[in-house]
Design a protein around this motif. Structure first.
Motif, short mmCIF file in Angstrom:
data_model
loop_
_atom_site.label_atom_id
_atom_site.label_comp_id
_atom_site.label_asym_id
_atom_site.label_seq_id
_atom_site.Cartn_x
_atom_site.Cartn_y
_atom_site.Cartn_z
N TRP A 133 77.28 49.19 36.44
CA TRP A 133 76.09 49.02 35.62
C TRP A 133 75.31 47.79 36.09
N TYR A 134 73.98 47.89 36.06
CA TYR A 134 73.14 46.84 36.63
C TYR A 134 72.00 46.46 35.69
N CYS A 135 71.59 45.19 35.84
CA CYS A 135 70.49 44.70 35.01
C CYS A 135 69.15 44.95 35.67
N SER A 136 69.16 45.30 36.97
CA SER A 136 67.90 45.52 37.68
C SER A 136 68.15 46.34 38.95
N LYS A 137 67.09 46.90 39.50
CA LYS A 137 67.18 47.62 40.76
C LYS A 137 67.60 46.68 41.89
N THR A 138 67.16 45.44 41.79
CA THR A 138 67.51 44.45 42.81
C THR A 138 69.01 44.24 42.87
N CYS A 139 69.62 44.09 41.69
CA CYS A 139 71.07 43.90 41.63
C CYS A 139 71.80 45.15 42.13
N GLN A 140 71.28 46.31 41.78
CA GLN A 140 71.91 47.55 42.23
C GLN A 140 71.90 47.64 43.76
N LEU A 141 70.77 47.31 44.36
CA LEU A 141 70.65 47.36 45.81
C LEU A 141 71.56 46.31 46.48
N GLN A 142 71.58 45.11 45.90
CA GLN A 142 72.44 44.06 46.45
C GLN A 142 73.91 44.47 46.40
N HIS A 143 74.31 45.05 45.29
CA HIS A 143 75.70 45.46 45.11
C HIS A 143 76.05 46.62 46.04
N TRP A 144 75.09 47.53 46.23
CA TRP A 144 75.30 48.67 47.13
C TRP A 144 75.54 48.17 48.55
N SER B 59 73.32 40.71 26.69
CA SER B 59 73.15 41.55 25.51
C SER B 59 71.71 41.98 25.27
N LYS B 60 70.75 41.18 25.76
CA LYS B 60 69.35 41.51 25.52
C LYS B 60 68.74 42.31 26.67
N VAL B 61 69.56 42.60 27.68
CA VAL B 61 69.09 43.35 28.84
C VAL B 61 69.70 44.75 28.82
N LYS B 62 68.86 45.76 28.97
CA LYS B 62 69.35 47.13 29.01
C LYS B 62 69.89 47.42 30.41
N LEU B 63 71.18 47.68 30.50
CA LEU B 63 71.82 47.91 31.79
C LEU B 63 71.62 49.36 32.24
N MET B 64 71.50 49.52 33.55
CA MET B 64 71.33 50.85 34.14
C MET B 64 72.62 51.26 34.85
N CYS B 65 72.98 52.53 34.67
CA CYS B 65 74.22 53.03 35.25
C CYS B 65 73.98 53.60 36.64
N CYS B 66 74.93 53.40 37.54
CA CYS B 66 74.87 54.04 38.86
C CYS B 66 74.95 55.54 38.63
N GLY B 67 73.91 56.24 39.00
CA GLY B 67 73.85 57.68 38.74
C GLY B 67 74.82 58.49 39.56
N ARG B 68 75.36 57.91 40.60
CA ARG B 68 76.26 58.65 41.49
C ARG B 68 77.71 58.63 40.99
N LYS C 290 79.94 45.92 30.15
CA LYS C 290 79.68 44.74 29.34
C LYS C 290 78.69 43.78 29.99
N SER C 291 78.51 43.85 31.31
CA SER C 291 77.55 42.99 31.99
C SER C 291 77.25 43.56 33.38
N CYS C 292 76.26 43.01 34.03
CA CYS C 292 75.84 43.51 35.34
C CYS C 292 76.98 43.42 36.36
N THR C 293 77.32 44.55 36.96
CA THR C 293 78.43 44.60 37.92
C THR C 293 78.17 43.69 39.11
N ASN C 294 76.94 43.60 39.54
CA ASN C 294 76.61 42.76 40.69
C ASN C 294 76.85 41.28 40.39
#
Length: 244
Positions: A215-226, A201-210, A180-184
């Motif tokens: 789910w993340y709104c950006s690569k930056t958020c994914q890296l920060q959360h990782w 709602s207007k941002v396409k979230l990306m799923c952790c492929g592993r 429902k929203s960016c995990t980070n």
């Protein structure tokens, strides 16, 4: 053979249980494992959780609960006993998780969903409803085992404790939360607070492929959360083999 009624023998769970009792008392570990399971479920006689505890413990006494020793069912039985505090033992969630994890790692499908539920419920209790803390989130592992439970059940037609429908509902509930929203950005929110989170709602979230559980709104958020701890929570989902 009494279990299947082969070779002209009477099909009887009572006789199977009595034979397994002899095997269990004789120290035969497979017999101890099976006898413990029948005592837990009450097959071939009444439910006897004390006996289930005794023989499941004996089967796992040497710590040989790996796939080769084929004692994953005994570990599962012990997981149930400690989870519910039955058979004369005190309720112990850490021990329940330990044995259910051993059983699941060994491939015993009946432990998969039990472990998934326990991970979430324990996380809610320990972290005061917040199961999204990086490095301590049970969501990826819970989704991994719940999805594995459904896949195994559909492939083999095995029995799942609450049925495939209930497992799918469990998965759907968790997926709705993480999608429902960016995990980070939501890492400090609890299950109870998720309804108040502003949705992207207007941002396409990306799923952790592993793990497919964040789910993340950006690569930056994914890296920060990782780096914040998801690398400890993430568990790789096995890809389905393409059908010929």
């Amino acid at each position: 053979m009494h279990g299947t009624g082969e070779c002209g023998l009477e099909k009887s769970e009572e006789k199977v249980r009595s034979i397994l009792k002899v095997c269990a008392e004789g120290g035969y570990k497979d017999g101890q494992e099976e006898y413990a399971a029948m005592s837990w479920w009450g097959k071939g006689g009444g439910v006897d959780r004390e006996t289930a505890l005794r023989y499941a413990t004996l089967a796992c006494r040497d710590g040989k609960t790996d796939v080769q020793e084929n004692l994953t069912q005994a570990a599962c039985t012990l997981g149930w006993l400690y989870q519910f505090g039955e058979g004369g033992v005190d309720k112990s969630i850490p021990l329940a998780k330990h044995y259910l994890q051993l059983s699941s790692d060994g491939g015993h499908s009946m432990a998969y969903f039990q472990l998934a539920e326990l991970l979430i419920n324990d996380g809610l209790a320990v972290y005061d409803g917040n199961i999204s803390i990086p490095g301590f989130s049970p969501i990826p592992r819970a989704l991994y085992w719940a999805r594995k439970s459904v896949a195994e059940d559909e492939k083999e037609g095995m029995y799942v404790r609450k049925g495939t429908t209930a497992v799918k509902e469990f998965i759907q509930k968790l997926e709705v939360i993480v999608q429902k929203s960016c995990t980070n950005l939501d890492k400090g929110n609890s299950m109870q607070q998720f309804g108040e989170v502003t949705l992207l709602s207007k941002v396409k979230l990306m799923c952790c492929g592993r793990c497919q559980a964040a789910w993340y709104c950006s690569k930056t958020c994914q890296l920060q959360h990782w780096n914040a701890g998801h690398k400890d929570d993430c568990i790789k989902q096995k890809k389905k083999k393409a059908e010929n």
